[in-house]
Design a protein around this motif. Structure first.
Motif, short mmCIF file in Angstrom:
data_model
loop_
_atom_site.label_atom_id
_atom_site.label_comp_id
_atom_site.label_asym_id
_atom_site.label_seq_id
_atom_site.Cartn_x
_atom_site.Cartn_y
_atom_site.Cartn_z
N ALA A 142 -12.43 -8.98 2.77
CA ALA A 142 -12.25 -7.54 2.59
C ALA A 142 -11.49 -7.28 1.30
O ALA A 142 -10.45 -7.91 1.04
N GLY A 143 -12.00 -6.38 0.50
CA GLY A 143 -11.31 -6.02 -0.74
C GLY A 143 -9.91 -5.52 -0.46
O GLY A 143 -9.71 -4.66 0.42
N ASN A 144 -8.96 -6.00 -1.21
CA ASN A 144 -7.55 -5.68 -0.96
C ASN A 144 -7.11 -4.46 -1.76
O ASN A 144 -6.09 -4.47 -2.45
N PHE A 145 -7.90 -3.40 -1.68
CA PHE A 145 -7.59 -2.15 -2.37
C PHE A 145 -8.35 -1.04 -1.67
O PHE A 145 -9.29 -1.30 -0.91
N ILE A 146 -7.95 0.19 -1.93
CA ILE A 146 -8.66 1.34 -1.35
C ILE A 146 -8.93 2.36 -2.44
O ILE A 146 -8.16 2.48 -3.41
N ARG A 147 -10.00 3.06 -2.28
CA ARG A 147 -10.42 4.05 -3.27
C ARG A 147 -9.37 5.14 -3.46
O ARG A 147 -8.54 5.37 -2.57
N PHE A 194 -11.81 0.16 3.02
CA PHE A 194 -12.38 1.05 4.02
C PHE A 194 -13.81 0.65 4.35
O PHE A 194 -14.18 0.54 5.52
N HIS A 195 -14.61 0.45 3.33
CA HIS A 195 -15.98 -0.02 3.60
C HIS A 195 -15.96 -1.33 4.38
O HIS A 195 -16.64 -1.47 5.40
N ASP A 196 -15.19 -2.28 3.91
CA ASP A 196 -15.23 -3.62 4.50
C ASP A 196 -14.68 -3.65 5.92
O ASP A 196 -15.22 -4.35 6.78
N VAL A 197 -13.62 -2.91 6.19
CA VAL A 197 -12.99 -2.98 7.51
C VAL A 197 -13.58 -1.94 8.46
O VAL A 197 -14.01 -2.27 9.56
N ALA A 226 -8.12 9.13 -3.95
CA ALA A 226 -8.42 10.35 -3.19
C ALA A 226 -9.58 11.13 -3.79
O ALA A 226 -10.26 11.88 -3.08
N ASP A 227 -9.83 11.00 -5.10
CA ASP A 227 -10.94 11.72 -5.72
C ASP A 227 -12.24 10.91 -5.69
O ASP A 227 -13.22 11.28 -6.33
N GLN A 228 -12.26 9.79 -4.94
CA GLN A 228 -13.46 8.97 -4.81
C GLN A 228 -13.87 8.81 -3.34
O GLN A 228 -14.50 7.82 -2.97
N LEU A 229 -13.53 9.79 -2.53
CA LEU A 229 -13.78 9.65 -1.09
C LEU A 229 -15.25 9.42 -0.78
O LEU A 229 -15.59 8.67 0.14
N PHE A 289 0.85 -1.19 0.00
CA PHE A 289 0.00 0.00 0.00
C PHE A 289 0.89 1.24 0.00
O PHE A 289 1.89 1.31 0.72
N SER A 290 0.52 2.21 -0.80
CA SER A 290 1.33 3.41 -0.95
C SER A 290 1.05 4.42 0.17
O SER A 290 0.06 4.31 0.90
N ALA A 291 1.92 5.41 0.27
CA ALA A 291 1.68 6.48 1.23
C ALA A 291 0.35 7.18 0.96
O ALA A 291 -0.37 7.57 1.89
N GLU A 292 0.00 7.33 -0.31
CA GLU A 292 -1.29 7.93 -0.66
C GLU A 292 -2.44 7.05 -0.20
O GLU A 292 -3.46 7.55 0.30
N ASP A 293 -2.31 5.74 -0.36
CA ASP A 293 -3.35 4.83 0.13
C ASP A 293 -3.58 5.02 1.63
O ASP A 293 -4.72 5.09 2.10
N HIS A 294 -2.50 5.10 2.38
CA HIS A 294 -2.62 5.26 3.82
C HIS A 294 -3.23 6.62 4.18
O HIS A 294 -4.01 6.73 5.13
N ARG A 295 -2.90 7.66 3.41
CA ARG A 295 -3.50 8.98 3.66
C ARG A 295 -5.00 8.95 3.41
O ARG A 295 -5.77 9.57 4.15
N VAL A 296 -5.42 8.25 2.37
CA VAL A 296 -6.85 8.14 2.08
C VAL A 296 -7.56 7.45 3.24
O VAL A 296 -8.61 7.91 3.71
#
Length: 278
Positions: free
Chosen positions: A115-120, A134-137, A122-125, A33-40
């Protein structure tokens, strides 16, 4: 395609995608997971935690500590599962995306939440049709730390597998949808949220409690099992249970197979319907 399939993906092929195990699980690979993923994740978490004060059932806020792990950002499932399993015997497993119905319900029946192994991005918050980590967890896991909800989810998994054999999956899908995903409850005289689809949604957290548009019905199991739903918009109907902890009795206290047979003789109900049709 069943209504449950629209959410959790009864896919055309029964074979898992490359890199996934036979049960469709994949390694989380948290380090990728990228730094951007964690920020989201952190942005979404902070926003929803603040918004849900006084909106979510009290048990949700009390159980959020299961997600407050040693590092910020997307939870590492190894650490998360140490906490969750110690409380209720549940664990979270990573999956690449939507999974077939039988796979989904089997995981639930064995106290595993996919749980889906991805995160939306930043423009899909505010909206993502396919459920992400995020939804799943954030939406599901805190209440899985509550024994009544943990047992209810396992029982739903077992019911889902039975319903597949009875060609009644759409009935369990509706029960899942109007409780686990979009359930409301009364608590201390006020409406409160316990459904993960609302808990993880900034917009629907407002809409579900404040908008005059949706119908908010007292919870009636037969009506729930008859009521269709939409996956692409805020809900047009919610069902309000007196105490969210009572959801387990919906499964244990009813002969669902007999109800399916009874309700097959009646027409489905639209979620727009304000009154109960015969």
């Amino acid at each position: 395609m069943s209504e449950q399939a629209q959410k959790h993906g009864a896919l055309a092929s029964p074979l898992p995608p490359p890199g996934a195990a036979a049960d469709w699980t994949v390694p989380q690979r948290w380090e990728e997971f990228s730094a951007e993923d964690h920020r989201v994740w952190d942005t979404l978490f902070a926003r929803q935690q603040s918004l849900l004060q006084g909106r979510a059932v009290e048990a949700f806020g009390k159980s959020l500590d299961v997600l407050r792990l040693s590092r910020p950002g997307v939870p590492n499932f190894d650490e998360l599962n140490d906490r969750l399993h110690a409380r209720t015997g549940w664990s979270v497993v990573a999956v690449p995306g939507l999974v077939p119905d039988d796979v989904f319900f089997r995981h639930l029946s064995e106290r595993r939440f996919p749980a889906g192994n991805f995160i939306r991005a930043a423009d899909q918050l505010d909206y993502l049709e396919e459920p992400d980590v995020f939804h799943d967890v954030f939406g599901h896991v805190p209440l899985l730390a509550q024994p009544e909800v943990a047992d209810f989810m396992q029982a739903l998994g077992q019911q889902g597998l039975q319903a597949l054999d009875l060609n009644s999956l759409h009935r369990v899908a509706r029960l899942y949808w109007y409780t686990v995903e979009f359930g409301l409850a009364r608590e201390r005289g006020d409406l409160r949220i316990y459904g993960a689809g609302i808990l993880s949604s900034f917009g629907e957290s407002h809409y579900a409690l404040e908008s005059a548009k949706p119908h908010r019905h007292d919870f009636d199991l037969k009506r729930v099992l008859r009521t269709q739903y939409r996956t692409d918009a805020f809900q047009l109907s919610y069902f309000v249970i007196e105490r969210f902890e009572d959801v387990l009795e919906l499964v244990l206290g009813n002969d669902l197979a007999a109800l399916y047979a009874e309700l097959d003789k009646l027409p489905d109900l639209s979620p727009e319907a304000a009154q109960l049709a015969a």
